[in-house]
Design an enzyme around this catalytic site. Structure first.
Site, short mmCIF file in Angstrom:
data_model
loop_
_atom_site.label_atom_id
_atom_site.label_comp_id
_atom_site.label_asym_id
_atom_site.label_seq_id
_atom_site.Cartn_x
_atom_site.Cartn_y
_atom_site.Cartn_z
N HIS A 193 0.82 -1.20 0.00
CA HIS A 193 0.00 0.00 0.00
C HIS A 193 0.86 1.26 0.00
CE1 HIS A 193 -3.65 2.21 0.59
NE2 HIS A 193 -2.94 3.00 1.39
N ARG A 300 -5.06 -7.07 -14.82
CA ARG A 300 -4.57 -8.45 -14.64
C ARG A 300 -5.19 -9.02 -13.36
NH1 ARG A 300 0.59 -6.00 -16.80
NH2 ARG A 300 1.22 -7.31 -18.56
N ARG A 336 -9.27 -8.87 -17.50
CA ARG A 336 -8.80 -10.15 -18.05
C ARG A 336 -9.07 -11.23 -17.01
NH1 ARG A 336 -2.61 -10.95 -19.54
NH2 ARG A 336 -2.38 -11.09 -17.29
N GLU A 435 -1.98 -14.38 -28.00
CA GLU A 435 -0.67 -14.58 -27.37
C GLU A 435 -0.02 -15.88 -27.83
OE1 GLU A 435 -0.86 -13.17 -22.95
OE2 GLU A 435 -2.68 -14.30 -23.34
N ASN A 458 3.96 -9.80 -25.10
CA ASN A 458 4.96 -10.42 -24.21
C ASN A 458 4.98 -11.93 -24.43
OD1 ASN A 458 5.00 -7.85 -23.24
ND2 ASN A 458 3.84 -8.29 -21.38
N ASP A 459 3.79 -12.52 -24.40
CA ASP A 459 3.74 -13.97 -24.59
C ASP A 459 3.83 -14.35 -26.06
OD1 ASP A 459 3.66 -15.36 -22.12
OD2 ASP A 459 1.74 -14.37 -21.72
N ARG A 469 10.44 -15.62 -21.82
CA ARG A 469 10.47 -14.18 -21.62
C ARG A 469 11.19 -13.76 -20.34
NH1 ARG A 469 4.04 -12.83 -20.59
NH2 ARG A 469 4.62 -11.22 -19.11
N CYS A 506 -1.56 -4.88 -25.94
CA CYS A 506 -1.42 -4.60 -24.50
C CYS A 506 -0.12 -5.18 -23.93
CB CYS A 506 -2.62 -5.11 -23.73
SG CYS A 506 -2.82 -6.89 -23.79
C1 PEP Z 1 1.24 -10.27 -22.72
O1 PEP Z 1 1.50 -11.47 -22.71
O2 PEP Z 1 1.69 -9.48 -23.58
C2 PEP Z 1 0.37 -9.68 -21.69
C3 PEP Z 1 -0.05 -8.44 -21.77
O3 PEP Z 1 0.04 -10.46 -20.63
P1 PEP Z 1 1.03 -10.77 -19.41
O4 PEP Z 1 2.21 -9.87 -19.54
O5 PEP Z 1 0.23 -10.53 -18.18
O6 PEP Z 1 1.34 -12.21 -19.62
MG MG Z 2 0.39 -12.83 -21.46
#
Ligand code: PEP
Ligand code: MG
Length: 587
Positions: A193, A300, A336, A435, A458-459, A469, A506
């Protein structure tokens, strides 16, 4: 004065230089002071007055914090008032005073110890949080036994607060006074917090600093570097100068960011784009909007689980989703559904250890495996949708059958809510994250089954390039500009647009200026990212001509390597729009 440096975790960026203010904890007495029988009534009265004073203080603190930093931090005091009014709290202390013939200080310290043991034995994060709240309230009552001592206001001027930890109410009261330059704590992390509060008040903070309270003395000078996660004790002049100039640079940068946050999101040739925020906690909504976000592009939701070790109830989910939806309204919120498994292990879900968790029972695969849990989440999201700004986003979709299966569950949940006359938005848009390479390859088929798509780069990069990653040994291969990645992203964006469906990116690519230029060049208009990066991406995209970017990105598609693409985009951007890559580096 001895010079030393300690590394910790930077949880709120920025630099501060100043004298320390060492915040000591309330130490409950370990000495049982006995009183005579005829003093007992007076002692009970002393305790009653301490409760009364504490109640009044909590109430006025609540009002003060609400005024200064908003409702989202004032709610702590409602919880504290509830603890104070708990039916068993005051009687348990009174009983100790009467039965043992002792001072109220001893009674409070005994009750404190009892609660500490009780919470320890439960071993539950959520309850541990309650423990610090109980501790906080008991400390106040304890201090209020001696009313002349100042309890709340920290009247120190412009100092750096150093402490073992800060209780939630201590954080709200100390940090809202406006005289804390920075915070350096032994405990805590980025989702605590205090960290959230420090970020939203723009106060540099470093946490996880081992033994800092033992290493500093009153009068010491400190540098807190919240961007790099370092604290320097008694820096020599040269180091002070170095950090002074770093501090000035950072402050210029922040001023620029603030100005940028208010500017219109349009390219030089008038093409509108939308910047949204990725968040993990409801408290981040305010920061996101202050950075210029036009919605929460990714909440998330698995972080609800990461912050506790018990399972959240439907009400827990509902409370969090509605808080976010209310605060973001009228802007959209993309919730999500839980993305567990892979790198996010949630012990309370008791997922079996897998040989290859990144390819295992994660995200939607897990939700379809534990359908009761999934239904609880869907119900809570739908219940929170009455303001009509909620969207549901499904992570890690691999094939159409998964969508078909989840729609059956989704409709069951809707029917149930209807039969119980529980209100919800019947048109909550349902979207899929892209993803998994397989999902990207069938984006043209998938997009017909959903209301929108969101690319999780990212994924997608991890799975497309077969590069973990989070593995630093192969991170050199993790290349967003690998021609294969560019081709697949271009395909997904164009496919969604052809179908007239909304498309967002995203993943981290959306937060990187050069990548954002490339994405814009593919025709992307919706970018969702960590709120802190919104102003810099706005600056980048406002500084370019959409038409020109489309042209250079199209040319870049003929190049063979990630490096060639990167060099080409940098070169072409610098020639025509040098401002686009300014503000790029600083955090
Ligand atoms: C992603 O995979 O790009 C994503 C936004 O989800 P996370 O980073 O939470 O896996
Ligand atoms: Mg992801």
């Amino acid at each position: 004065m001895e010079y030393s440096r300690i590394r910790g975790t930077g949880v709120s960026p920025g630099i501060a230089i100043g004298e320390i203010f060492l915040k000591e904890r309330v130490i409950f007495t370990t000495r049982k002071e006995l009183i005579s029988k005829n003093q007992i009534t007076g002692e009970l009265e002393r305790l009653r007055e301490a409760f009364e004073r504490t109640g009044a203080q909590l109430f006025s603190l609540k009002e003060e914090i609400r005024e200064k930093i908003g409702d989202e931090h004032a709610f702590i005091f409602d919880a504290h008032l509830m603890i104070l009014k708990d039916k068993s709290l005051s009687p348990s202390m009174k009983n100790i005073i009467q039965d043992e013939g002792c001072r109220a200080e001893w009674a409070i310290s005994q009750v404190h110890e009892k609660y500490a043991k009780l919470f320890d034995s439960i071993e539950d994060d959520y309850f541990r949080q309650r423990q610090s709240d109980v501790s906080d309230v008991l400390s106040k009552i304890y201090l209020n036994l001696k009313p002349t001592e100042k309890v709340e206001k920290d009247d120190h001027k412009e100092k750096i607060l150093v402490a073992h930890d800060l209780l939630p109410s201590e954080a709200a009261t100390s940090l809202s006074q406006g005289n804390i330059l920075a915070v350096a704590l032994e405990m805590g992390g980025p989702t605590s917090h205090t960290a959230i509060l420090a970020r939203s008040l723009n106060i540099p903070a470093v946490m996880g600093l081992r033994n800092i309270t033992k290493k500093v003395k009153i009068g010491d000078c400190l540098i807190v570097d919240g961007s790099d996660g370092e604290v320097i004790i008694n820096p020599p002049l040269a180091i002070r100068k170095e950090f002074s100039s770093k501090k000035n640079k950072y402050e210029d940068y922040r001023r620029e960011l603030k100005k940028t946050a208010k500017l219109e999101p349009k390219t030089l040739d008038g093409v509108s784009f939308f910047l949204l925020a990725n968040i993990e906690l409801p408290e981040e909504v305010a920061t996101a909007f202050s950075m210029g976000a036009e919605g929460i592009g990714l909440f998330r939701s698995e972080f609800i689980y990461l912050q506790r070790s018990s399972l959240p109830s439907e009400e827990d989910h509902f409370r969090i989703y509605s808080r976010i939806a209310k605060k973001a309204h009228p802007f959209p919120v993309y919730i999500r559904t839980i993305d567990v498994g892979g790198d996010k292990n949630l012990p309370q879900l008791k997922i079996e250890k897998e040989h290859n968790p990144a390819l295992g029972l994660r995200a939607i695969r897990f939700s379809l495996w534990d359908r009761d849990l999934f239904k609880i989440q869907l119900r809570a999201i739908l219940r929170a949708s009455t303001l009509r700004n909620v969207r549901i986003l499904i992570p890690m979709i691999t094939e159409i059958e998964e969508l078909a299966e989840l729609k059956i569950l989704y409709n069951e949940v809707k029917d149930d809510l209807r039969s119980k006359k529980i209100a919800f938005d019947p048109h909550v848009p349902l979207g899929a994250m892209i993803e998994v390479p397989a999902a990207a390859a069938i984006a043209d088929l998938l997009v017909k089954e959903v209301d929108y798509l969101s690319i999780g780069t990212n994924d997608l990069i991890q799975y497309y390039l077969a590069v973990d990653r989070s593995n630093e040994f192969v991170s050199y291969l993790y290349k967003p500009f690998h021609p294969s990645i560019l081709r697949v992203i271009k395909f997904v964006i164009e496919t969604a647009q052809k179908e007239g469906k909304e498309i967002t990116v995203c993943g981290e690519m959306a937060a990187d200026p050069l990548s954002a230029i490339v994405l814009l060049g593919f025709g992307l208009k919706r970018f969702s990212m960590n709120p802190i990066f919104i102003p810099r991406i706005k600056n980048t995209l406002r500084s370019v001509e959409y038409k020109y970017v489309q042209e250079i990105v199209q040319n870049a598609m003929t190049l063979k390597t990630a490096q060639e693409v990167e060099e080409y985009i940098i070169e072409k951007t610098l020639v025509k729009h040098p401002k686009a890559l300014l503000m790029g580096q600083m955090k």
